[in-house]
Write an enzyme that holds these catalytic residues in place. Structure first.
Site, PDB file in Angstrom:
ATOM      1  N   GLU A   1       0.821  -1.216   0.000  1.00 51.23           N
ATOM      2  CA  GLU A   1       0.000   0.000   0.000  1.00 51.23           C
ATOM      3  C   GLU A   1       0.856   1.268   0.000  1.00 51.23           C
ATOM      4  OE1 GLU A   1      -3.289   0.148  -0.114  1.00 51.23           O
ATOM      5  OE2 GLU A   1      -3.835  -1.945   0.208  1.00 51.23           O
ATOM      6  N   GLU A   2       2.153   1.102  -0.160  1.00 50.79           N
ATOM      7  CA  GLU A   2       3.070   2.201   0.136  1.00 50.79           C
ATOM      8  C   GLU A   2       3.205   3.244  -0.961  1.00 50.79           C
ATOM      9  OE1 GLU A   2       7.286   0.221  -1.215  1.00 50.79           O
ATOM     10  OE2 GLU A   2       6.415  -0.436   0.667  1.00 50.79           O
ATOM     11  N   GLY A   3       2.489   3.106  -2.071  1.00 47.94           N
ATOM     12  CA  GLY A   3       2.544   4.116  -3.119  1.00 47.94           C
ATOM     13  C   GLY A   3       3.340   3.715  -4.338  1.00 47.94           C
TER      14      GLY A   3
END
Length: 329
Positions: free
Chosen positions: A298-300
């Site tokens: 989910e970190e981009g």
């Protein structure tokens, strides 16, 4: 009594949503006219043409460009994470340290994309309460965190990519998505017994209080969800196009979507992780992902990967030769 007159913390958010700036249709029309004049067979650029025209509309510039992309990661912790089987209580802290050291996947993608990277620590040492038994945030704290998210992009950018970090965030996202759109808890999770049970418990605890999307956000979301919603709202007012990353980010964005149709028109889904819950949510948001990466982080990183696609779409649109003139710089 007007909303503003009540003085409640969420009133400012509701008023901002009521006055959202709209796309610059003149810039979009000019960009579309250029698309039709490009020296390629009509329709041959596929979605690249749509991306360029979308950029033109939201940058209010018929010649859009990506020169200052920014990846913003909002990191927070959740009380529910303490009970997740196999979860590491310090995982979020270590991940934030990894971002700072430049060793995460998103660091490498951002470097290749020549994008800035900012990580926002949302009180990592103070997890929000377990949403199975308590509200994650008070209304005042939720509104304040949204305001913080709005200020997070004050340094300027012309393309905002949003990511999230936080152990327990996906369970909160599943509960929030279920509150916003309905459906069985198992349809919103990875179908593990813990996740499905946790979502069901959270929905039961807060039953009767989830019809209002902002109330759902504060009760079963968390700090990163509130900050992300605020950042997306601020980007709209600053005419900054947005690329949404994974399930957590898209669920935070869904709060705005449920509050006001069209609130996410300045946003594109950067990618689909391949997880059924994320794919279902994108369908509910009406967002066709730019990429199908299979990334479940989910970190981009997924959003950062899409920078090159958007930048190329703008460059093709502005730099290609046209039929009406041999070269149009």
């Amino acid at each position: 009594m007007t909303r503003a007159a009540t003085g409640l913390p969420f009133d400012d958010i509701r008023n901002l949503l009521a006055g959202l700036p709209q796309a610059d249709e003149a810039a979009r029309a000019t960009a579309r006219a250029r698309t039709r004049d490009l020296a390629v067979p009509e329709g041959s650029l596929g979605r690249l043409a749509d991306i360029a025209e979308w950029m033109a509309a939201w940058q209010a510039n018929p010649k859009p460009a990506v020169t200052r992309p920014l990846v913003a990661i909002f990191a927070a912790t959740h009380g529910i994470a303490a009970d997740i089987p196999g979860a590491d209580a310090h995982a979020t802290h270590r991940l934030v340290e990894l971002f700072a050291a430049g060793g995460a996947a998103v660091n490498q993608v951002a470097l290749q994309a020549e994008a800035g990277l900012k990580v926002f620590d949302l009180a990592l040492d103070m997890p929000v309460p377990d949403i199975r038994t308590e509200a994650a945030l008070s209304e005042a704290a939720c509104a304040a965190t949204m305001a913080f998210g709005m200020e997070a992009i004050a340094g300027g950018t012309d393309l905002l990519c949003i990511g999230a970090a936080g152990e327990g965030g996906r369970v909160a996202a599943a509960a929030l998505a279920a509150a916003l759109f309905g459906g069985r808890p198992a349809d919103r999770t990875d179908d593990s017994d813990f996740a499905s049970g946790a979502v069901a418990a959270a929905l039961a605890t807060h039953e009767g209080h989830l019809a209002d999307p902002l109330e759902a956000l504060r009760r079963v979301g968390g700090r990163e969800f509130a900050a992300i919603a605020g950042a997306i709202l601020a980007a709209r007012y600053q005419r900054i196009p947005v690329l949404l990353d994974g399930f957590v980010v898209c669920t935070a964005a869904a709060v705005l979507h449920r509050l006001k149709p069209g609130a996410l028109d300045h946003c594109l889904a950067a990618h689909c992780s391949g997880e059924p819950a994320h794919a279902r949510l994108l369908e509910e948001l009406g967002k066709e992902p730019l990429l199908r990466t299979g990334l479940t982080s989910e970190e981009g990183a997924g959003a950062a990967l899409a920078i090159a696609l958007v930048r190329s779409a703008a460059a093709i649109h502005c730099g290609m030769a046209t039929r009406s003139q041999r070269w149009s710089p």
